[in-house]
Every structure is written in C-alpha cells, then in structure tokens.
Scaffold this active site. Structure first.
Site, short mmCIF file in Angstrom:
data_model
loop_
_atom_site.label_atom_id
_atom_site.label_comp_id
_atom_site.label_asym_id
_atom_site.label_seq_id
_atom_site.Cartn_x
_atom_site.Cartn_y
_atom_site.Cartn_z
N GLY A 10 13.13 25.54 6.86
CA GLY A 10 12.14 26.16 7.75
C GLY A 10 12.54 25.90 9.19
O GLY A 10 12.95 24.79 9.53
N ASP A 127 7.34 18.63 9.94
CA ASP A 127 6.56 17.74 9.07
C ASP A 127 6.77 16.25 9.38
O ASP A 127 5.99 15.41 8.93
CB ASP A 127 6.92 17.99 7.60
CG ASP A 127 6.50 19.36 7.14
OD1 ASP A 127 5.72 20.02 7.86
OD2 ASP A 127 6.98 19.80 6.08
N MET A 169 0.19 22.54 8.42
CA MET A 169 1.31 22.37 7.49
C MET A 169 1.49 20.89 7.13
O MET A 169 0.98 20.00 7.81
CB MET A 169 2.58 22.96 8.07
CG MET A 169 2.63 24.48 7.93
SD MET A 169 4.23 25.14 8.41
CE MET A 169 4.04 26.85 7.87
N ARG A 171 3.48 19.51 3.46
CA ARG A 171 3.53 19.69 2.01
C ARG A 171 3.21 18.40 1.28
O ARG A 171 2.31 18.35 0.44
CB ARG A 171 4.92 20.16 1.62
CG ARG A 171 4.93 21.48 0.92
CD ARG A 171 6.20 21.75 0.22
NE ARG A 171 7.36 21.82 1.08
CZ ARG A 171 8.10 22.91 1.26
NH1 ARG A 171 7.77 24.03 0.67
NH2 ARG A 171 9.17 22.89 2.00
N GLU A 221 -1.97 21.23 4.21
CA GLU A 221 -1.87 22.24 3.14
C GLU A 221 -1.63 21.59 1.77
O GLU A 221 -2.01 22.14 0.74
CB GLU A 221 -0.74 23.22 3.45
CG GLU A 221 0.63 22.53 3.53
CD GLU A 221 1.79 23.44 3.89
OE1 GLU A 221 1.61 24.67 3.93
OE2 GLU A 221 2.89 22.89 4.13
N ARG A 274 5.24 26.51 13.89
CA ARG A 274 6.69 26.43 13.91
C ARG A 274 7.32 27.29 15.00
O ARG A 274 8.52 27.19 15.27
CB ARG A 274 7.25 26.88 12.55
CG ARG A 274 6.94 25.95 11.42
CD ARG A 274 8.11 25.76 10.48
NE ARG A 274 8.74 26.97 10.06
CZ ARG A 274 8.79 27.40 8.80
NH1 ARG A 274 8.19 26.70 7.85
NH2 ARG A 274 9.42 28.50 8.48
O1 F6P Z 1 9.13 22.22 5.61
C1 F6P Z 1 8.49 22.70 6.71
C2 F6P Z 1 7.37 23.62 6.35
O2 F6P Z 1 6.91 24.10 7.58
C3 F6P Z 1 6.27 23.03 5.49
O3 F6P Z 1 5.34 22.29 6.22
C4 F6P Z 1 5.68 24.26 4.86
O4 F6P Z 1 5.08 23.95 3.62
C5 F6P Z 1 6.87 25.11 4.64
O5 F6P Z 1 7.82 24.75 5.61
C6 F6P Z 1 6.58 26.59 4.73
O6 F6P Z 1 7.75 27.26 4.42
P1 F6P Z 1 8.00 28.82 4.54
O7 F6P Z 1 8.40 29.09 5.96
O8 F6P Z 1 9.09 29.09 3.60
O9 F6P Z 1 6.71 29.51 4.21
#
Ligand code: F6P
Length: 341
Positions: A10, A127, A169, A171, A221, A274
């Site tokens: 990501g 994260d 965010m 995980r 999340e 992000r």
């Molecule tokens: O790993 C970073 C992250 O931003 C997590 O916090 C989140 O669950 C995930 O990426 C989301 O990923 P994507 O951009 O694939 O939806």
C-alpha cells in the site's frame, strides 16, 4: 554501483521523499539508479526507468510514488521468485536493490536476500506496525489526517448530540487509532489488540452524554468484538493472503444506536489516510532512510533494513524486522483508557 529501487504494498506519504534521497545519495557517490515499476512486478518483469536528479526534482512533498506500487508477491505461484529477480538484475546490470515497503514487501526482500539477491530494505507503512523500527514514515501523516477528522467530527457530534464513530486503517495494529484518538480526545479507542464489548462501549457513550458531551469513538478497521471476528469487506484476498477489512465502524454505530437510543453515525476514513503530501516529520524520516539505505549498500550490506531507534538510523536484519508485527502494548492502551467515557 547500479542500484534498482522499488516501492511495494500500500502506498503512503513519503515514498517519493525516499526515492529522491536515494537518487541524490547515489548520484553523489557516482552510482546509477533505476526505478522498477509497481513493486516486485518491476524486478520480475523487467519494467524499469532510469532515475536521475532531474527525475526526482520537486517530488519531495508529493504523495504517492512516482514508481507505482502493487502487492505483487515474487513467491506467488508462477511469479518466478528469486530466479526471475536475478535474471532481470543481470539483464539490466543492477548490482543491488533498495526495496521500500511494509511487512509483505520486506518479507519477500528477506527471502530474496537469503537466496543471494543483494537488497536493503526501507520501512514504510501508515500502520507503523513494522518491528525493529520506532517509526515508519507515513504514520505521522496518517495520524495528522485522522486527528483532523476526529476534531471535525467532534464539533458536528456536539451540535447534534450524536455518537460518531470514526473507522481508521490498521489491520492488526491499532497505532493510528491510538495516536489519532489520543490527540483528538476520543471518548473510546478500539483497536485490534484488545477485543471490545458493545456493552462497555455503550457505558462510555452514556457517561459522555451524562457529562453533556457527545462521544467520538475511534476504531481500527481490524478491531474485533469479544468472541467475534474481523469484519470483512467485499473482495477476495491479495497476493499475500490478506482479506480486505472494513465495516466495523458502521456495525458499531448501529449497535450503539440500538443499545443506547442515541443517534449514531459512522465515518470511514479509508484511503484518505494514505494520500496527499507528507508531514515535515515524514519527509525528514523518509529522506534519512533513503540516504542511509544507499550508505548501507556502500558498506557491502545486504539483508538489512534501515530503522529508526530514538533519533538514530540504524541497520537491523530484515529477518528480525519481518518476524512479527509491532502491535500496541497493553500499557499504552491503559494510558489511553484513562480518558474514555
Ligand atoms: O497496509 C497498509 C494498509 O493501509 C492497511 O492499513 C489497510 O488495511 C490496507 O493497507 C488497505 O489496502 P488496499 O489499499 O489494498 O485497500
């Protein structure tokens, strides 16, 4: 030396600052740099472009990554693993790689290093869950964005005497929720590390309203109700086997409304956390990481990651950095809980 660089996983604010720093440090040493496209897909398929000083002018403050990113796993079925990466490196005359990524990208880097590919890692993720570094770049920016959201939710919650749930965010680690929640004076912070009960959350909601205050609740999340499981959004798994999370905020707001009778709403911040320009802190950290990654290659290192310890940039083994996630310790949650309700 000819250095190949990639950004995987990501994206996060500060990736371009690392790219710029690597190019400048390499240029100063008379090295060449090429940028591989889209994470590990670049070294696997050979997609790359030369990177000179002119190519990185003006990107320090720009979000995203000029190289593109992906969650390509070089060890997934049919991708070719270390042999494919080595073949591209040989074809393009690349001596060593700088891999900028989180647990998945750097986990692959650790495996490639064990198989003889020369690679140094740079830790990124909003994260902040990579072990062996105090902070990853991107985290500070995400916390600022989430804190501003909490501040804004606070005033509208007050106007309407509603409960507002803000899903951020995170995980498996609740660092963003913890920091944004504390900075924003959240009335509850719910993280994956500590399963929650709706009853306890509703107690905090009630106590807030009793104090003539409208509750704002920050939830990661990946938070799980006691005895339940993660809430999974639609969609499959990525190349590293991660399912897409989402929905716990809306679920919790509905439960709060049902249990307390207080009008409740949920907001999912998602990828807003992000995007956009990195904070000054993240720009400086990313820049230092980039400079030190090239320095590590010059010292003949491989299989290491640059890491922040206190105010120093040190080198740690990629194995150590990716062995387990850095989750929020109980003591930090206890500190935050003093302000709940
Ligand atoms: O790993 C970073 C992250 O931003 C997590 O916090 C989140 O669950 C995930 O990426 C989301 O990923 P994507 O951009 O694939 O939806």
């Amino acid at each position: 030396m000819r250095i190949g660089m990639l950004t995987g996983g990501g994206d996060c604010p500060g990736l371009n600052a690392v790219i710029r720093a690597v190019v400048h440090r390499a240029d100063a040493a008379g090295d060449e740099v090429i940028g591989f496209r889209d994470g590990w897909r670049g070294p696997l398929k050979g997609a790359s472009r030369p990177l000179h000083i002119a190519d990185v002018a003006g990107i320090l403050a720009r979000g995203g990554t000029i190289l593109g990113s992906s969650r390509t796993n070089p060890y997934a079925q049919g991708e070719g693993g270390a042999d494919a990466v080595r073949a591209t490196m040989a074809a393009q005359g690349v001596d060593a790689l700088v891999a900028i990524g989180g647990e998945d990208t750097l986990g692959a880097a650790a495996r490639l290093a064990a198989e003889g590919v020369r690679v140094v890692g740079v830790p990124k993720t909003i994260d902040n869950d990579l072990a062996a570094t105090d902070y990853t770049f991107g985290f500070d920016t995400a916390v600022h964005i989430a804190t501003e959201a909490v501040d804004r939710l606070r005033t509208t919650a007050e106007s309407h005497r509603r409960a507002l749930v803000c899903e951020v965010m995170g995980r498996h680690a609740g660092w963003i929720a913890l920091h944004a929640g504390m900075a924003g004076g959240a009335n509850a912070i719910i993280v994956p590390e500590r399963p929650f009960t709706v009853g306890r959350v509703c107690d905090w909601v009630h106590s807030c309203f009793r104090n003539e205050y409208a509750p704002v609740i920050v939830v990661s999340e990946g938070a799980v109700p006691d005895g339940g499981g993660e809430l999974i959004a639609a969609g499959g798994t990525d190349a590293f086997g991660h399912r897409r999370l989402g929905g716990v905020g809306t679920w919790l707001a509905d439960e709060i409304e049902r249990e307390t009778g207080a009008e409740s709403r949920a907001v999912v911040l998602g990828h807003i956390q992000r995007g956009g320009t990195p904070t000054a802190y993240d720009r400086v950290l990313a820049t230092r990481f980039g400079v030190q990654a090239v320095a590590a290659l010059h010292d003949g290192e491989s299989g290491v990651m640059v890491a922040l310890r206190g105010t120093d940039i040190v080198r740690v083994s990629l194995d150590e950095a990716t062995a387990e996630l850095k989750t929020v310790p109980t003591a930090r949650l206890d500190e935050a809980e003093v302000f709940f309700g």
